[in-house]
Design an enzyme around this catalytic site. Structure first.
Site, PDB file in Angstrom:
ATOM      1  N   LYS A  42       8.115   5.989  26.824  1.00 15.59           N
ATOM      2  CA  LYS A  42       8.646   5.474  28.089  1.00 15.59           C
ATOM      3  C   LYS A  42      10.076   5.980  28.082  1.00 15.59           C
ATOM      4  CE  LYS A  42       9.369   2.506  31.559  1.00 15.59           C
ATOM      5  NZ  LYS A  42       8.619   2.133  32.741  1.00 15.59           N
ATOM      6  N   SER A  46      14.868   0.855  32.817  1.00 12.13           N
ATOM      7  CA  SER A  46      15.998   0.108  33.353  1.00 12.13           C
ATOM      8  C   SER A  46      15.575  -1.342  33.510  1.00 12.13           C
ATOM      9  CB  SER A  46      16.470   0.708  34.686  1.00 12.13           C
ATOM     10  OG  SER A  46      15.398   0.799  35.603  1.00 12.13           O
ATOM     11  N   ASP A  51       8.629  -2.529  28.205  1.00 15.43           N
ATOM     12  CA  ASP A  51       7.552  -1.525  28.213  1.00 15.43           C
ATOM     13  C   ASP A  51       7.569  -0.730  26.906  1.00 15.43           C
ATOM     14  OD1 ASP A  51       7.082  -2.415  30.735  1.00 15.43           O
ATOM     15  OD2 ASP A  51       7.314  -0.469  31.730  1.00 15.43           O
ATOM     16  N   GLY A 123       5.998   6.861  33.342  1.00 11.46           N
ATOM     17  CA  GLY A 123       7.155   7.027  34.220  1.00 11.46           C
ATOM     18  C   GLY A 123       7.802   5.665  34.470  1.00 11.46           C
ATOM     19  N   GLY A 125       8.567   3.106  37.864  1.00 17.58           N
ATOM     20  CA  GLY A 125       8.294   3.007  39.299  1.00 17.58           C
ATOM     21  C   GLY A 125       7.123   3.890  39.676  1.00 17.58           C
TER      22      GLY A 125
END
Ligand SMILES: Nc1ncnc2c1ncn2[C@@H]1O[C@H](COP(=O)(O)OP(=O)(O)O)[C@@H](O)[C@H]1O
Ligand SMILES: [Mg+2]
Length: 238
Positions: A42, A46, A51, A123, A125
């Site tokens: 990852k 932010s 994650d 990714g 978003g």
């Protein structure tokens, strides 16, 4: 499966909070249990590093004797760029007076690509969410020639969201892309028919459906479910 060909899958989605990390962590466990030398990254987080921690936990858990020899990654290798503000990474970095350049991220991803047979990259978003200065997930997918995996909640509206995301991919990547529909706890009127409708617009064999796994599911029992194993096995057959 331990001889699975070298490949990079980029887990993107139609939105944030759609199940990208759920899929990435489960798929990583499944591959490593099957003896595949796989890792997940990852690269940019932010808001929180949850994650990356989930991926770290999934990777560290050695469940198969065959995977004992597989290397592990440290949290900082799984997630080299972390910014505190819970907003798009580009803005979160700017708040910390930092910038993330595409060339740096690609160099880091390529170095990890060399160490593993299968690399999963989550990714942040959706496909076009700004990740750094002048780049998004689409740029990373294109530069790495990765296989795009589009995660979308399996509810009314999914077909439009998936088609818009596919439309935003360059043609050669669009035909390769896999779609994973994540079923919600309570199906709606479209949950049962989305996969079939989507198959009118892209190859049916590129569309996968994962069931709702429970509010606080544990990976081990979930990974024993035939429906989950079937789906992950098919996704691995790239
Ligand atoms: N198939 C599923 N079964 C159970 N919970 C799910 C499923 N898909 C997503 N979730 C839940 O939805 C939330 C968002 O999922 P997550 O993987 O973190 O999304 P993303 O990485 O796309 O932001 C999490 O609480 C996660 O556990
Ligand atoms: Mg996530």
């Amino acid at each position: 499966m331990s001889g699975m060909k070298r490949t990079t899958l980029f887990i993107t989605g139609t939105d944030t909070g759609v199940g990208k990390t759920v899929l990435t962590a489960l798929f990583l466990r499944y591959l490593r249990q099957s003896g595949v030398n796989a890792a997940a990254l990852k690269p940019i987080c932010s808001g929180s590093r949850d994650d990356a921690r989930k991926i770290f936990a999934a990777m560290a858990k050695v469940q198969s004797p065959r995977s004992k020899a597989q290397s592990l990654l440290r949290l900082n290798e799984i997630n080299p760029w972390y910014f505190r503000a819970p907003i798009a990474p580009l803005l979160a970095a700017r708040r910390d007076k930092k910038s993330v350049e595409l060339t740096q991220v690609l160099a880091s991803l390529r170095a990890t690509q060399k160490r593993f047979d299968v690399l999963l990259i989550e990714g942040a978003g959706g496909l076009l969410s700004p990740l750094g200065e002048n780049f998004n997930s689409r740029d990373l997918i294109t530069a790495l020639r990765a296989m795009p995996v589009i995660v979308c909640p399996n509810r009314l509206g999914a077909v439009n969201q998936v088609l818009m995301t596919l439309e935003a991919l360059p043609q050669p990547l669009r035909v390769k892309a896999r779609v994973v529909l994540m079923s919600p706890p309570k199906p709606d009127a479209a949950t049962g028919s989305n996969a079939k409708l989507l198959a009118e617009f892209c190859r049916a064999r590129n569309i996968f459906v994962l069931p709702w796994l429970g509010r606080r599911f544990a990976a081990d029992p979930v990974l024993r479910l035939p429906v989950v194993r079937r789906t992950l096995r098919a996704l691995a057959a790239v």
